[in-house]
Scaffold this motif. Structure first.
Motif, PDB file in Angstrom:
ATOM      1  N   GLY A  79      95.036  48.845 -10.834  1.00  0.00           N
ATOM      2  CA  GLY A  79      95.553  47.814 -11.723  1.00  0.00           C
ATOM      3  C   GLY A  79      97.062  47.730 -11.703  1.00  0.00           C
ATOM      4  O   GLY A  79      97.631  46.648 -11.862  1.00  0.00           O
ATOM      5  N   ARG A  80      97.736  48.845 -11.494  1.00  0.00           N
ATOM      6  CA  ARG A  80      99.198  48.857 -11.436  1.00  0.00           C
ATOM      7  C   ARG A  80      99.715  47.969 -10.308  1.00  0.00           C
ATOM      8  O   ARG A  80     100.725  47.283 -10.463  1.00  0.00           O
ATOM      9  CB  ARG A  80      99.703  50.282 -11.217  1.00  0.00           C
ATOM     10  N   GLY A 181      96.473  49.879 -16.262  1.00  0.00           N
ATOM     11  CA  GLY A 181      97.458  50.005 -15.198  1.00  0.00           C
ATOM     12  C   GLY A 181      98.417  48.829 -15.158  1.00  0.00           C
ATOM     13  O   GLY A 181      99.629  48.999 -14.960  1.00  0.00           O
ATOM     14  N   SER A 182      97.894  47.637 -15.363  1.00  0.00           N
ATOM     15  CA  SER A 182      98.730  46.442 -15.374  1.00  0.00           C
ATOM     16  C   SER A 182      99.680  46.457 -16.565  1.00  0.00           C
ATOM     17  O   SER A 182     100.857  46.091 -16.445  1.00  0.00           O
ATOM     18  CB  SER A 182      97.851  45.192 -15.412  1.00  0.00           C
ATOM     19  N   ALA A 183      99.191  46.887 -17.727  1.00  0.00           N
ATOM     20  CA  ALA A 183     100.038  46.965 -18.926  1.00  0.00           C
ATOM     21  C   ALA A 183     101.191  47.934 -18.713  1.00  0.00           C
ATOM     22  O   ALA A 183     102.342  47.662 -19.100  1.00  0.00           O
ATOM     23  CB  ALA A 183      99.206  47.388 -20.131  1.00  0.00           C
ATOM     24  N   ALA A 184     100.901  49.084 -18.089  1.00  0.00           N
ATOM     25  CA  ALA A 184     101.944  50.072 -17.824  1.00  0.00           C
ATOM     26  C   ALA A 184     102.973  49.535 -16.836  1.00  0.00           C
ATOM     27  O   ALA A 184     104.188  49.741 -17.014  1.00  0.00           O
ATOM     28  CB  ALA A 184     101.312  51.360 -17.293  1.00  0.00           C
ATOM     29  N   ARG A 185     102.499  48.842 -15.816  1.00  0.00           N
ATOM     30  CA  ARG A 185     103.430  48.298 -14.819  1.00  0.00           C
ATOM     31  C   ARG A 185     104.321  47.223 -15.423  1.00  0.00           C
ATOM     32  O   ARG A 185     105.525  47.158 -15.127  1.00  0.00           O
ATOM     33  CB  ARG A 185     102.634  47.735 -13.644  1.00  0.00           C
ATOM     34  N   ALA A 251      97.405  44.490 -21.816  1.00  0.00           N
ATOM     35  CA  ALA A 251      97.728  43.861 -20.535  1.00  0.00           C
ATOM     36  C   ALA A 251      98.256  42.442 -20.726  1.00  0.00           C
ATOM     37  O   ALA A 251      99.262  42.052 -20.114  1.00  0.00           O
ATOM     38  CB  ALA A 251      96.501  43.850 -19.637  1.00  0.00           C
ATOM     39  N   VAL A 252      97.591  41.669 -21.566  1.00  0.00           N
ATOM     40  CA  VAL A 252      97.992  40.268 -21.763  1.00  0.00           C
ATOM     41  C   VAL A 252      99.320  40.181 -22.514  1.00  0.00           C
ATOM     42  O   VAL A 252     100.256  39.493 -22.084  1.00  0.00           O
ATOM     43  CB  VAL A 252      96.890  39.492 -22.516  1.00  0.00           C
ATOM     44  N   ARG A 279      96.217  37.742 -13.910  1.00  0.00           N
ATOM     45  CA  ARG A 279      95.108  38.674 -13.702  1.00  0.00           C
ATOM     46  C   ARG A 279      94.622  39.254 -15.024  1.00  0.00           C
ATOM     47  O   ARG A 279      93.427  39.449 -15.224  1.00  0.00           O
ATOM     48  CB  ARG A 279      95.553  39.807 -12.762  1.00  0.00           C
ATOM     49  N   ALA A 280      95.550  39.546 -15.929  1.00  0.00           N
ATOM     50  CA  ALA A 280      95.163  40.106 -17.221  1.00  0.00           C
ATOM     51  C   ALA A 280      94.309  39.121 -18.012  1.00  0.00           C
ATOM     52  O   ALA A 280      93.311  39.502 -18.633  1.00  0.00           O
ATOM     53  CB  ALA A 280      96.408  40.487 -18.024  1.00  0.00           C
TER      54      ALA A 280
END
Length: 305
Positions: A79-80, A181-185, A251-252, A279-280
């Motif tokens: 996800g990152r 992972g996306s939220a962290a990135r 993430a969003v 993507r989120a």
């Protein structure tokens, strides 16, 4: 119960990050967007050789023999970097569809975003996973392409949508891990930009409003991380639903706040921030929506009274 990562789990995460950042950096991400999210078969096979899909298969069946907590760590790393492809479906199909475990087959699922299906043109098999463990392989000869919000996730409409069914807990959790992972990135990118971008003679991160945005992004990420890791250690439908609810929100909202930190440049095609947001938003509709997750948690709380 000790929820801290073991040395082996930290090593697994470190290795996954090194593999994915090395093989799917920014140039590869942009190349994937240019080819509209089509699966890179060579990378897919490399993921298979690394044990990405066979991670939870028993060693007696040729798998790695690890569990859901370790799988969550891998999908968080995927996800990152916004790795495209039906990762969750292929992972769940390992041991059921020939070639799924070693990455020589791409498997998609007809119930991830009913009545839509992801990466249909790349798929070697379509699996209906809604009724796990009684999943079945089906033959889908044709599906109509529809416009996707996410340029890295092509969508098709199934001619006969699968009936509603309770989503598998691993599918919900692994999707939540991708969101985490996306939220962290997004948080890391916002902090990086806030330090580097200078306005009125000062980095924009020195302004209180930007500091608050970045701090709130970090809090959302860590709360979601605690929920996802805990649900992976003690999996259950309500736990998975709660984890996905928090991960979707992180993430969003983090992607939206990251856009605010970037300012006008974040809305341009050259920036990657908008890809995380798109993507989120799409993943938030997979397996469980926010309203469905809230209903599951409400029912679990009511039954415990």
């Amino acid at each position: 119960m000790d929820f801290r990562l073991t040395d082996d789990q930290r090593a697994l995460r470190k290795g996954a990050r090194a593999l994915l950042t090395g093989r799917f950096g920014r140039e590869a991400l942009r190349a994937a967007a240019d080819r509209e999210g089509r699966v890179d078969r060579e990378l897919w096979r490399e993921l298979g050789r690394a044990g990405f899909f066979a991670l939870r298969l028993p060693e007696s069946e040729g798998g790695v023999g690890l569990g859901l907590p370790e799988a969550v760590l891998l999908f968080e790393e995927a996800g990152r970097v916004l790795l495209p492809g039906p990762l969750v479906a292929t992972h769940l199909a390992a041991g059921m569809v020939p070639g799924a475990a070693d990455g020589t087959a791409v498997v998609t699922c007809g119930s991830q975003l009913a009545p839509f299906i992801q990466h249909f043109e790349d798929a070697d098999a379509v699996v209906m996973l809604g009724a796990m463990p009684g999943a079945v392989i089906v033959e889908v000869r044709a599906a109509a392409a529809v416009r996707s919000l996410d340029p890295l996730t092509p969508l098709h409409r199934l001619p006969h949508p699968p009936p509603p069914a309770a989503p598998p807990v691993p599918a919900v959790l692994l999707t939540a891990a991708e969101q985490l992972g996306s939220a962290a990135r997004s948080t890391e990118e916002a902090v990086r930009h806030a330090k580097a971008r200078v306005q009125f003679g000062r980095p924009v991160g020195a302004f209180q409003a930007v500091k608050h945005l970045c701090a709130e992004m970090l809090v959302r990420t860590e709360v979601a991380r605690a929920a996802v890791y805990a649900a992976a250690a003690v999996p259950g439908p309500a736990e998975a639903a709660g984890a996905k609810l928090l991960a979707d929100d992180a993430a969003v909202r983090n992607a939206r706040d990251c856009l605010q930190v970037f300012g006008g440049t974040g809305f341009t095609w050259e920036a990657d921030v908008h890809l995380h947001l798109k993507r989120a938003l799409l993943r938030a509709r997979m397996w469980l929506t926010a309203s469905q997750a809230e209903e599951m948690n409400a029912q679990a709380l009511a039954s415990a009274l």
